[in-house]
Design a protein around this motif. Structure first.
Motif, PDB file in Angstrom:
ATOM      1  N   THR A 224      96.580  69.892  31.806  1.00  0.00           N
ATOM      2  CA  THR A 224      96.397  69.145  30.555  1.00  0.00           C
ATOM      3  C   THR A 224      97.492  68.114  30.357  1.00  0.00           C
ATOM      4  N   SER A 225      98.685  68.437  30.790  1.00  0.00           N
ATOM      5  CA  SER A 225      99.801  67.499  30.626  1.00  0.00           C
ATOM      6  C   SER A 225      99.651  66.255  31.491  1.00  0.00           C
ATOM      7  N   SER A 226      98.813  66.311  32.511  1.00  0.00           N
ATOM      8  CA  SER A 226      98.639  65.171  33.422  1.00  0.00           C
ATOM      9  C   SER A 226      97.451  64.305  33.057  1.00  0.00           C
ATOM     10  N   LEU A 227      96.745  64.606  31.967  1.00  0.00           N
ATOM     11  CA  LEU A 227      95.558  63.825  31.607  1.00  0.00           C
ATOM     12  C   LEU A 227      95.909  62.371  31.334  1.00  0.00           C
ATOM     13  N   ALA A 228      97.022  62.141  30.651  1.00  0.00           N
ATOM     14  CA  ALA A 228      97.414  60.764  30.339  1.00  0.00           C
ATOM     15  C   ALA A 228      97.709  59.972  31.609  1.00  0.00           C
ATOM     16  N   LYS A 229      98.271  60.664  32.597  1.00  0.00           N
ATOM     17  CA  LYS A 229      98.597  59.991  33.856  1.00  0.00           C
ATOM     18  C   LYS A 229      97.344  59.517  34.571  1.00  0.00           C
ATOM     19  N   TYR A 230      96.303  60.375  34.597  1.00  0.00           N
ATOM     20  CA  TYR A 230      95.076  60.029  35.318  1.00  0.00           C
ATOM     21  C   TYR A 230      94.093  59.235  34.455  1.00  0.00           C
ATOM     22  N   ALA A 231      94.351  59.128  33.158  1.00  0.00           N
ATOM     23  CA  ALA A 231      93.442  58.361  32.301  1.00  0.00           C
ATOM     24  C   ALA A 231      93.469  56.893  32.669  1.00  0.00           C
ATOM     25  N   GLN A 232      94.680  56.307  32.781  1.00  0.00           N
ATOM     26  CA  GLN A 232      94.851  54.907  33.186  1.00  0.00           C
ATOM     27  C   GLN A 232      93.923  53.994  32.382  1.00  0.00           C
ATOM     28  N   SER A 233      94.108  53.996  31.094  1.00  0.00           N
ATOM     29  CA  SER A 233      93.206  53.281  30.187  1.00  0.00           C
ATOM     30  C   SER A 233      93.166  51.786  30.464  1.00  0.00           C
ATOM     31  N   ASP A 234      94.317  51.177  30.751  1.00  0.00           N
ATOM     32  CA  ASP A 234      94.348  49.724  30.982  1.00  0.00           C
ATOM     33  C   ASP A 234      93.529  49.352  32.211  1.00  0.00           C
ATOM     34  N   GLN A 235      93.694  50.103  33.272  1.00  0.00           N
ATOM     35  CA  GLN A 235      92.959  49.795  34.498  1.00  0.00           C
ATOM     36  C   GLN A 235      91.458  50.009  34.312  1.00  0.00           C
ATOM     37  N   ARG A 236      91.090  51.055  33.608  1.00  0.00           N
ATOM     38  CA  ARG A 236      89.661  51.306  33.401  1.00  0.00           C
ATOM     39  C   ARG A 236      89.055  50.292  32.426  1.00  0.00           C
ATOM     40  N   TYR A 237      89.860  49.819  31.497  1.00  0.00           N
ATOM     41  CA  TYR A 237      89.392  48.742  30.629  1.00  0.00           C
ATOM     42  C   TYR A 237      89.156  47.466  31.439  1.00  0.00           C
ATOM     43  N   GLN A 238      90.028  47.211  32.412  1.00  0.00           N
ATOM     44  CA  GLN A 238      89.835  46.057  33.293  1.00  0.00           C
ATOM     45  C   GLN A 238      88.557  46.207  34.112  1.00  0.00           C
ATOM     46  N   LEU A 239      88.283  47.424  34.563  1.00  0.00           N
ATOM     47  CA  LEU A 239      87.029  47.672  35.279  1.00  0.00           C
ATOM     48  C   LEU A 239      85.822  47.397  34.390  1.00  0.00           C
ATOM     49  N   SER A 240      85.892  47.786  33.138  1.00  0.00           N
ATOM     50  CA  SER A 240      84.778  47.575  32.208  1.00  0.00           C
ATOM     51  C   SER A 240      84.523  46.090  31.984  1.00  0.00           C
ATOM     52  N   LEU A 241      85.593  45.313  31.884  1.00  0.00           N
ATOM     53  CA  LEU A 241      85.420  43.864  31.718  1.00  0.00           C
ATOM     54  C   LEU A 241      84.734  43.254  32.935  1.00  0.00           C
ATOM     55  N   LEU A 242      85.148  43.681  34.120  1.00  0.00           N
ATOM     56  CA  LEU A 242      84.526  43.164  35.336  1.00  0.00           C
ATOM     57  C   LEU A 242      83.052  43.560  35.397  1.00  0.00           C
ATOM     58  N   GLU A 243      82.743  44.784  35.012  1.00  0.00           N
ATOM     59  CA  GLU A 243      81.338  45.213  34.960  1.00  0.00           C
ATOM     60  C   GLU A 243      80.536  44.359  33.989  1.00  0.00           C
ATOM     61  N   TYR A 244      81.112  44.069  32.839  1.00  0.00           N
ATOM     62  CA  TYR A 244      80.401  43.266  31.839  1.00  0.00           C
ATOM     63  C   TYR A 244      80.113  41.863  32.374  1.00  0.00           C
ATOM     64  N   GLU A 245      81.074  41.267  33.070  1.00  0.00           N
ATOM     65  CA  GLU A 245      80.842  39.932  33.635  1.00  0.00           C
ATOM     66  C   GLU A 245      79.719  39.959  34.660  1.00  0.00           C
ATOM     67  N   ILE A 246      79.676  41.014  35.450  1.00  0.00           N
ATOM     68  CA  ILE A 246      78.579  41.129  36.427  1.00  0.00           C
ATOM     69  C   ILE A 246      77.246  41.278  35.712  1.00  0.00           C
ATOM     70  N   SER A 247      77.221  42.058  34.634  1.00  0.00           N
ATOM     71  CA  SER A 247      75.972  42.247  33.892  1.00  0.00           C
ATOM     72  C   SER A 247      75.483  40.938  33.278  1.00  0.00           C
ATOM     73  N   VAL A 248      76.405  40.061  32.860  1.00  0.00           N
ATOM     74  CA  VAL A 248      76.001  38.767  32.298  1.00  0.00           C
ATOM     75  C   VAL A 248      75.305  37.924  33.359  1.00  0.00           C
ATOM     76  N   PHE A 249      75.860  37.907  34.575  1.00  0.00           N
ATOM     77  CA  PHE A 249      75.240  37.136  35.658  1.00  0.00           C
ATOM     78  C   PHE A 249      73.867  37.702  36.011  1.00  0.00           C
ATOM     79  N   THR A 250      73.779  39.001  36.165  1.00  0.00           N
ATOM     80  CA  THR A 250      72.495  39.593  36.564  1.00  0.00           C
ATOM     81  C   THR A 250      71.451  39.459  35.460  1.00  0.00           C
ATOM     82  N   GLU A 251      71.881  39.473  34.193  1.00  0.00           N
ATOM     83  CA  GLU A 251      70.936  39.268  33.095  1.00  0.00           C
ATOM     84  C   GLU A 251      70.358  37.857  33.141  1.00  0.00           C
TER      85      GLU A 251
END
Length: 733
Positions: A224-251
């Motif tokens: 449980t103490s390592s959840l914050a370490k593996y969460a990596q919110s900033d990196q996963r937020y960056q992944l979400s932005l990249l996914e959204y840009e791809i979805s705009v092109f495919t739409e």
């Protein structure tokens, strides 16, 4: 118009059924009026003479005025549905009147004004602007481009019209012209829309970079103490932005729908998939070309340090390739829901095609008839495989497949390493591991099964080339030293009988044939080394198939048996052979590389070669192999054995039996036909004087029979079994 009027009359007919009292008579009148008006409109025609057309226009005008007056009735004016229907009918009648006033001159002027034949060339100037706008705002820009493309598609009619005016209505000519312009215009649209898959693939590369470098893999169990370490919110937020840009092109691509161009259609979704494959093939080719570059082993004062450094640099290059390709594959799987392209399947298909293409091009130097890259069956116009110039360090090899094979050959050079059959690996004389199953497994992880199959095929071509060179050189030897070979064969005939003076005879034979040994040594060393590498590759493929693809392995074996049972089914047999290669089935020593005419005196010369080089070897029980006595001797035991077995496999089995017979004759002549016996009839083995050279020859013969298909029985026909048991017990063969 008639349909609209019928809808109004149907409306009143439904009201009539549910109405009561005096209102029903009014509905009957309205129904009859609209039905009569429908018949009147249906009688209008624009195909008669000019006077009739003028009368039609007058009737149409009366109909319009009548509908306008009818719309003022309270029962119609109070109903939005009826009022809208009558307005639509009036507009349609107005449109019919306007169209009917068009004359041929008006149509010609309209055609000239809307002429867009020049647009195909003019639009190329604006292609960068279109692509820039698509990159910034794909959703709205793509919809506007669809309207533009539909308008431009009408320019296809002008060339056909001009051809008809000049040559008449020739169906074949018009179809050819139309087909040419349709393909040309489709290519133009594809080039403009190529920016979409390029942009999407750049986003995929960004996702691969984020997932490969920034996001740590999550273990199966974490505290449980390592959840914050593996969460990596900033990196996963960056992944979400990249996914959204791809979805705009495919739409945007999805909104564009299919674009009809004459008799063909341009599917934007298919263009997206083709473009992604094109970018994928280009990127994988670049990764393979730049990553699989191996530094030459440098000479060093310390023995074996150069080859160990080369091993480390090669392993690092293969590990980097594994990481980069695996990150790309995972990124394609990550976005496959947006692109509609099966990520893992597409990646494996294109990687296999790239490897097969490069294997084909690399093997051209071993073929008499070369295959040009443009004629390759693995080349594709939609997703072409790029070619690169050979590197300066390894200019002898065309591409990365040749460089990879070269790296394996340098790691396993028989002049520097010792092969152990039990350990399935190559070692330095001090016992350090140089190459083996681990490096082969790393190559499989990086390049997949198709990569190992490709290296196996290149090694087969190399063996074939070496055997052809040997046969050519041996024919020259027969011409110049035919008398010498004949004398040696006469001196050894018959094989069951020992020569008159064995020691002097074999000493003279080795001295007279010393100049002929170099081509044999080079051939056996190279062929044996390649066969041992093929054996290691087959073993890795077998292990992987047994662990990960048991059902496929059993199905492939069943398919091969069925193909052999069905005579004349070449396609099924070819598929079975390819499938068997993918699971590592088959013995490399059972391969027949060439068919050649008999070579006179070859068994004699090979037997003398074994006798001459036995003094350069000694048996090492730790390696279970014959090893060189001195560092300068360019020979190793198992490559020597495998090379001899492969060479003799290309000829009739009598060649192998003759070579074993001559070797058995030498052993018997050196130690006697049988050892002395005691008064009790038991053999006194300790009184037998066996020189190291004889022991080495016997070990070679035993190992040769063990790896070939003849077995120990063929050896016992020429050498007494008690001798092989004695030597085998001492040397653990």
């Amino acid at each position: 118009v008639v349909t609209k009027l019928s809808q109004v009359s149907s409306f009143f007919r439904k009201n009539e059924k549910g109405a009561e009292g005096d209102d029903s008579s009014n509905d009957e009148n309205l129904i009859k009026w609209f039905e009569d008006m429908g018949l009147e409109v249906e009688s209008l025609s624009l195909e008669d003479a000019a006077d009739a057309v003028s009368s039609t226009f007058t009737k149409a005008q009366f109909c319009i005025e009548a509908l306008q007056e009818m719309a003022q009735y309270e029962i119609i004016d109070s109903s939005l549905h009826l009022k809208t229907t009558l307005v639509d009918a009036q507009n349609l009648l107005h449109h019919m009147v306007r169209v009917g006033t068009f004359t041929p001159n008006t149509l010609l002027a309209l055609n000239n004004i809307s002429e867009m034949t020049y647009a195909e060339d003019a639009i190329k100037v604006y292609s960068p602007i279109f692509q820039e706008k698509i990159t910034k705002d794909p959703a709205s820009t793509v919809s506007l481009l669809r309207s533009l493309f539909l308008k431009l598609s009408h320019c296809l009619e002008a060339p056909v019209h001009r051809l008809v005016q000049w040559k008449g209505n020739s169906y074949a000519d018009t179809q050819q012209v139309r087909f040419y312009h349709e393909n040309s215009f489709a290519s133009l649209i594809s080039s403009i829309l190529q920016v979409i898959p390029s942009s999407v693939f750049n986003l995929v590369l960004s996702i691969a970079d984020v997932k490969g470098r920034m996001i740590e893999p999550v273990p199966a169990k974490i505290e449980t103490s390592s959840l914050a370490k593996y969460a990596q919110s900033d990196q996963r937020y960056q992944l979400s932005l990249l996914e959204y840009e791809i979805s705009v092109f495919t739409e945007g691509v999805t909104r564009m729908q299919v674009i009809p161009i004459g008799g063909t259609e341009v599917n934007p979704t298919a263009l997206l998939h083709i473009g992604l494959k094109k970018e994928l093939v280009k990127h994988i080719s670049v990764i393979l070309h730049h990553t699989l570059r191996f530094q030459q082993p440098m000479r060093s004062g310390k023995k074996g340090s150069a080859i160990m450094e080369f091993k480390k640099s090669s392993a690092d290059a293969v590990s980097l390739l594994t990481h980069r390709l695996d990150s790309l594959r995972q990124a394609l799987e990550y976005v496959q829901d947006y692109t509609g392209l099966a990520g893992s399947v597409t990646f494996q298909e294109e990687l296999g095609r790239i490897i097969a293409f490069n294997v084909e091009q690399e093997s051209n130097k071993y073929k008499h008839k070369r295959i040009h890259h443009s004629e390759s069956v693995f080349q594709c116009s939609q997703a072409p495989i790029p070619r690169f110039a050979p590197t300066e360090q390894e200019s002898l090899y065309e591409n990365f497949m040749g460089r990879t094979m070269s790296a394996l050959l340098k790691l396993t050079e028989p002049q520097k390493t010792i092969y152990s059959l039990d350990s399935n690996g190559w070692f330095l004389p001090d016992g350090r591991d140089v190459a083996g199953g681990r490096i082969i497994a790393m190559l499989r992880e990086a390049m997949g099964t198709q990569g190992l199959v490709g290296i196996d095929k290149l090694l087969s071509y190399r063996i074939l080339n070496e055997l052809q060179r040997f046969v050519k050189s041996y024919r020259a030897v027969v011409k110049s030293h035919g008398v010498l070979l004949e004398q040696l064969r006469d001196g050894m005939f018959p094989e069951w009988k020992m020569p008159a003076d064995p020691h002097q005879f074999y000493e003279t034979a080795t001295k007279k044939t010393a100049k002929l040994m170099s081509p044999i040594l080079i051939c056996l060393r190279r062929v044996g080394q390649a066969q041992l590498l093929r054996r290691a590759i087959r073993r890795e493929l077998q292990i992987k198939a047994e662990v990960d693809a048991k059902r496929f392995k059993h199905a492939t074996n069943a398919l091969s048996l069925a193909s052999l049972a069905s005579a004349g089914v070449e396609e099924g047999l070819e598929v079975a052979v390819e499938s068997l290669a993918a699971i590592g089935e088959g013995d490399p020593l059972a391969t027949e590389f060439l068919r050649t005419d008999p070579l006179e005196g070859l068994p004699v010369l090979l037997a003398v070669f074994v006798i001459a080089h036995a003094r350069e070897l000694t048996y090492d029980a730790d390696f279970g192999s014959l090893v060189r006595l001195k560092e300068e001797y360019a020979i190793d035991g198992w490559p020597f054995v495998f090379g001899m077995a492969t060479l003799l496999r290309q000829f009739h089995p009598s060649y192998s039996h003759s070579a074993l017979a001559y070797i058995g004759q030498y052993i018997r002549s050196q130690i006697g036909s049988q050892p002395p016996q005691s008064s009790t009839g038991k053999k006194v083995e300790e009184n037998v004087d066996v020189t190291p050279e004889v022991k080495n020859v016997l070990v070679f013969a035993h190992q040769f029979c063990s790896v070939s298909s003849y077995g120990a029985v063929a050896l016992y026909e020429h050498i007494p079994q008690y001798l092989t048991d004695m030597i085998g017990g001492s040397f653990k063969v």
